[in-house]
Enzyme design. Structure first.
Site, PDB file in Angstrom:
ATOM      1  N   GLY A 321       7.752  12.236  -5.466  1.00  0.00           N
ATOM      2  CA  GLY A 321       7.325  10.885  -5.858  1.00  0.00           C
ATOM      3  C   GLY A 321       8.253   9.575  -5.671  1.00  0.00           C
ATOM      4  O   GLY A 321       7.796   8.835  -5.254  1.00  0.00           O
ATOM      5  N   TRP A 324       7.866   9.157  -1.916  1.00  0.00           N
ATOM      6  CA  TRP A 324       6.670   8.604  -1.649  1.00  0.00           C
ATOM      7  C   TRP A 324       6.894   7.034  -1.795  1.00  0.00           C
ATOM      8  O   TRP A 324       6.085   6.419  -0.795  1.00  0.00           O
ATOM      9  CB  TRP A 324       5.770   9.074  -2.664  1.00  0.00           C
ATOM     10  CG  TRP A 324       4.399   8.274  -2.604  1.00  0.00           C
ATOM     11  CD1 TRP A 324       3.359   8.503  -1.888  1.00  0.00           C
ATOM     12  CD2 TRP A 324       3.962   7.107  -3.256  1.00  0.00           C
ATOM     13  NE1 TRP A 324       2.412   7.687  -1.942  1.00  0.00           N
ATOM     14  CE2 TRP A 324       2.447   6.769  -2.934  1.00  0.00           C
ATOM     15  CE3 TRP A 324       4.538   6.198  -3.934  1.00  0.00           C
ATOM     16  CZ2 TRP A 324       2.013   5.559  -3.267  1.00  0.00           C
ATOM     17  CZ3 TRP A 324       3.932   4.986  -4.582  1.00  0.00           C
ATOM     18  CH2 TRP A 324       2.531   4.595  -4.241  1.00  0.00           C
ATOM     19  N   HIS A 325       7.908   6.611  -2.531  1.00  0.00           N
ATOM     20  CA  HIS A 325       8.087   5.128  -2.683  1.00  0.00           C
ATOM     21  C   HIS A 325       8.808   4.451  -1.594  1.00  0.00           C
ATOM     22  O   HIS A 325       8.553   3.233  -1.252  1.00  0.00           O
ATOM     23  CB  HIS A 325       8.646   4.690  -3.813  1.00  0.00           C
ATOM     24  CG  HIS A 325       7.826   4.894  -5.433  1.00  0.00           C
ATOM     25  ND1 HIS A 325       7.471   6.116  -5.752  1.00  0.00           N
ATOM     26  CD2 HIS A 325       7.174   3.880  -5.928  1.00  0.00           C
ATOM     27  CE1 HIS A 325       6.788   5.865  -6.961  1.00  0.00           C
ATOM     28  NE2 HIS A 325       6.484   4.610  -6.825  1.00  0.00           N
ATOM     29  N   GLY A 326       9.381   5.309  -0.740  1.00  0.00           N
ATOM     30  CA  GLY A 326      10.146   4.841   0.183  1.00  0.00           C
ATOM     31  C   GLY A 326      11.171   5.650   1.021  1.00  0.00           C
ATOM     32  O   GLY A 326      11.698   6.877   0.488  1.00  0.00           O
ATOM     33  N   PHE A 466       4.822  -0.031  -0.271  1.00  0.00           N
ATOM     34  CA  PHE A 466       4.650   1.210  -0.365  1.00  0.00           C
ATOM     35  C   PHE A 466       3.247   1.647   0.147  1.00  0.00           C
ATOM     36  O   PHE A 466       2.912   2.794   0.518  1.00  0.00           O
ATOM     37  CB  PHE A 466       4.660   1.786  -1.814  1.00  0.00           C
ATOM     38  CG  PHE A 466       6.098   1.346  -2.553  1.00  0.00           C
ATOM     39  CD1 PHE A 466       7.305   1.351  -1.644  1.00  0.00           C
ATOM     40  CD2 PHE A 466       5.855   0.774  -3.635  1.00  0.00           C
ATOM     41  CE1 PHE A 466       8.329   0.982  -2.409  1.00  0.00           C
ATOM     42  CE2 PHE A 466       7.379   0.281  -4.297  1.00  0.00           C
ATOM     43  CZ  PHE A 466       8.392   0.306  -3.553  1.00  0.00           C
TER      44      PHE A 466
END
Length: 466
Positions: A321, A324-326, A466
């Site tokens: 997770g 996923w943000h960066g 994102f």
């Protein structure tokens, strides 16, 4: 095209009146909304409209094949569909990061090579519409939603402009049935939608923008120039900024969809009053946390194989997770922090059972400060910058950035987490019976007041990256 701008206001008014003029022609209405959504997305980069269309066609086709195939082939098809979605996301979002890390690793071993480093432009909202496509394919495979009746519905599901670039991640089982029927706009939906838009506009343009420009951005840019008070204020300020910024987008998206006759799920529920990290993720970015639970944590095995397996799976889920943000080590560290704390919480519950070891108020304070520690990693441009922020918390110096106005905004942003739950819904319930002219005057006055006190300009929403 940002929500809190005149350009979007003109765009939405055109969409609103045209869409409702087509309320008896649901097929044409959906086609118009799809074209309007592509126009909206093209305002960032028209070239990526093609990517959006290709992604929708891919997921529609895979889901249609899954619905027609026997069991063994379904598993193969869903794996293919998920893999292609992740390949698209990985290329645009992580190619540069992994090539750079591979180059550094080869250099350390004395095998320096010129790797094919490309300048890949990140399409706005690619993580959101890719995750939406994955959830659609997987849900068709699981039998949670039938395959869409038409390609138009899947395209609109993934392209619908209110949630396209920053969520919430609306699942096919929620939205496709709404596309099947002709929408109706009730007085309650209209009142609720208008109030959410006003509330989101206030949080974004008055609170988030002011704190960002005058406190968070300068302190995080050069922590060495500030003392402990300013750095602590910037950390708390960023906690308020990111909440007001992202929840504002979600509120406005839900409100805009409601004015068009569609219902989106709630995405935030006063997260800073959570007394544990697990509770925080039930309140923060709910559409993402539930997505990670249903499509990552559960397939990994969830908690079915015992405590240790559950801890490993939740840690992996949170680390991914974070990724996923960066594509940065700071995001991985942020995810690892959240995952590690949840592992400690699970071990604690296993050891103490239902006994209440920590008072609720202590749990809230501890959880909030762990979240703030994570926000340092999340906001910092690099690991070195995050360390500079942490080191600055012990440095005595003059208060140069924090002002009474900024302090008031920070305290107000935190205090809103202790308002009555569903306060906007409750106000909408009271106002839905008010005369239309009264409601219009109240909403108009609120818009004018916000316009009068907001700073000039509108920064992009944080989650656009994102």
């Amino acid at each position: 095209m940002l929500f809190p701008t005149l350009a979007f206001g003109v765009f939405f008014l055109f969409v609103y009146f045209t869409a409702w003029s087509l309320d008896r022609e649901n097929g044409r209405r959906k086609l118009f909304l799809l074209l309007a959504s592509w126009f909206f997305y093209a305002q960032w980069d028209w070239r990526f409209v093609g990517l959006l269309i290709a992604s929708a066609v891919l997921n529609w086709g895979v889901a249609a094949l899954i619905a027609r195939q026997p069991g063994a082939r379904k598993a193969w098809l869903v794996g293919l569909g998920v893999a292609v979605n992740l390949l698209i996301l990985g290329f645009f979002k992580y190619y540069g990061f992994f090539i750079e890390q591979a180059g550094d690793l080869l250099t350390r071993f004395g095998w320096e090579r010129d790797l094919p480093l490309l300048q890949v432009v990140l399409p706005v909202g690619i993580s959101f519409f890719t995750f939406q496509g994955i959830s659609y394919v997987v849900d068709v495979h699981r039998g949670k939603t039938p395959a869409a009746k038409s390609l138009l519905d899947v395209m609109l599901l993934m392209s619908f402009f209110p949630h396209l670039v920053a969520g919430p991640i609306v699942r096919a089982s929620d939205l496709l049935p709404q596309f099947d029927r002709t929408p109706r706009l009730t007085r309650e939906m209209a009142t609720h939608g208008l109030l959410l838009i006003v509330w989101g506009l206030f949080k974004k343009t008055v609170i988030a923008s002011e704190i960002s420009v005058n406190l968070v951005d300068p302190v995080f840019f050069d922590p060495s120039a500030y003392g402990a008070v300013d750095i602590a204020a910037a950390v708390y300020g960023y906690a308020v900024q990111i909440y007001c910024d992202f929840s504002a987008y979600s509120d406005m998206a839900i409100g805009i969809a409601a004015l068009l006759g569609y219902s989106f799920p709630r995405n935030f529920d006063q997260p800073y009053r959570a007394s544990s990290m697990q509770a925080f993720w039930r309140r923060w970015h709910i559409s993402l946390s539930s997505w990670l639970r249903d499509y990552l944590y559960v397939p990994l095995g969830g908690g079915r194989r015992g405590l240790i397996s559950s801890c490993i799976n939740v840690f992996i889920t949170m680390v991914l997770g974070g990724l996923w943000h960066g594509a940065a080590w700071t995001f991985l560290a942020w995810g690892a922090l959240h995952g590690g704390v949840q592992v400690i919480e699970r071990l604690g519950r296993a050891a103490f059972g239902d006994r209440k070891v920590v008072p609720t108020v202590v749990g809230v304070l501890v959880t909030f400060h762990i979240v703030c520690l994570g926000w340092i990693l999340f906001r910092a441009e690099s690991s070195d910058m995050a360390m500079a922020m942490l080191q600055g918390l012990g440095r005595i110096g003059p208060v140069a950035a924090l002002t009474p106005l900024l302090l008031m905004l920070i305290l107000g942003g935190l205090a809103m987490h202790w308002l009555p739950p569903r306060a906007v819904e409750g106000l909408a319930e009271r106002l839905k019976t008010a005369p239309s002219i009264t409601l219009g005057l109240l909403v108009g006055a609120a818009f004018l007041l916000i316009e009068a006190v907001r700073p000039e300009g509108v920064a992009p929403f944080i989650y656009f990256q994102f």
